[in-house]
Design an enzyme around this catalytic site. Structure first.
Site, short mmCIF file in Angstrom:
data_model
loop_
_atom_site.label_atom_id
_atom_site.label_comp_id
_atom_site.label_asym_id
_atom_site.label_seq_id
_atom_site.Cartn_x
_atom_site.Cartn_y
_atom_site.Cartn_z
N ASP A 88 56.09 133.11 24.50
CA ASP A 88 57.29 133.67 23.89
C ASP A 88 58.22 134.17 25.00
O ASP A 88 57.76 134.58 26.06
CB ASP A 88 56.94 134.87 23.01
N HIS A 148 49.89 130.24 27.34
CA HIS A 148 49.02 129.18 26.82
C HIS A 148 49.35 127.84 27.49
O HIS A 148 50.38 127.69 28.14
CB HIS A 148 49.19 129.07 25.31
N SER A 251 57.22 139.50 32.59
CA SER A 251 57.33 138.72 33.81
C SER A 251 57.77 137.30 33.49
O SER A 251 58.47 137.07 32.52
CB SER A 251 56.01 138.72 34.59
#
Length: 285
Positions: A88, A148, A251
């Protein structure tokens, strides 16, 4: 350049991040509750998507920040040719990696760029990505902080590259030259069905750590020299959409793909919001 961005050049990055880590891992109920409430309110964190939706259900701020999503909160793009968005966040930049006279150059922001060789700390290996594609995804404090896999891959090697811990927010990205190639980072090299793929976990100011699913905490300790770990032959294969790593504060993750294997999804412009599992690119052929 803003005063805040100027100050980041002189601040003690690692000391501040170490202090932030101590706070993040504190299991003092009042401390963790204050931190969780502050971040939830300031950044509009949506806990309804979390596996644990009760903010008092977390033992520490770090547990809250690295929270899992509830089942079904994110789904992988159904097209089997789609490489997936790894996290995200927002697109910082995405596009071609330079070839020819601009070999290996990766666009950072207006007037700013760096090379794949600088980012990966390996000029030889960087050549396999010349003419390929990159996508830089910024995770803000409100976002889900697990990263992921865009595609199924077998881990070959990690490279822990020491560096600074500049902020990776939009203002810093716009004004600090070669920012992503200067910050501390963990480069993860994978072998996939289409060839090499690199995933770069970039540290930042107040990031208390980077963890991977195969070895746990990688950063800190903070490095003083490049450290390589060879995973060839260990059979560490992660499936498309599987969790690979996580940050302990906002980050950036950068995906590098080799030339000729995929086309970026349309609409991936700077500052466009993205969600884990949506289409990052489409395999050719």
């Amino acid at each position: 350049m803003s005063l805040t961005t100027r100050l980041t050049h002189v601040l003690p990055h690692r000391l501040l991040s170490s202090l932030a880590r101590r706070l993040a891992y504190s299991e003092d109920a009042r401390t963790s509750a204050w931190l969780i409430d502050t971040v939830t309110r300031r950044f509009g964190v949506d806990l309804s998507e979390a596996e644990q939706s009760d903010p008092r259900g977390y033992s520490s701020f770090n547990a809250f920040f690295t929270r899992a999503l509830r089942e079904g909160a994110r789904v992988a793009e159904a097209d089997p040719r789609a490489l997936l968005m790894p996290a995200d966040g927002r697109i910082s930049q995405a596009g071609p990696i330079g070839s020819g006279d601009g070999a290996g150059r990766i666009f950072q922001a207006k007037g700013q760029s760096f090379t794949a060789a600088e980012l990966l700390a390996d000029p030889g290996y960087a050549r396999v990505f010349h003419g390929g594609l990159f996508a830089t995804v910024y995770l803000s404090p409100r976002d889900y902080h697990r990263v992921h896999m865009p595609w199924t891959g077998t881990l070959l090697e990690t490279v822990h590259v020491p560096g600074r811990l500049f902020s990776v927010g939009p203002a810093a990205v716009a004004h600090i030259p070669r920012l992503f190639a200067r910050n501390e980072r963990l480069v993860c090299h994978f072998d996939t069905g289409f060839g090499p793929m690199a995933m770069v976990m970039v540290g930042a100011m107040l990031v208390s750590g980077v963890e991977t699913v195969w070895s746990g905490i990688e950063i800190p300790g903070y490095g003083h020299s490049v450290r390589r770990t060879d995973y060839r032959g260990r059979g560490i294969t992660l499936e498309r959409f599987a969790e690979m790593a996580r940050f302990n504060y906002g980050s950036t993750v950068i995906v590098l793909l080799p030339p000729g294997v995929a086309e970026l999804a349309p609409g991936l412009e700077a500052e466009s919001p993205v969600r884990l599992g949506q289409r990052l690119a489409t395999l050719r052929g």
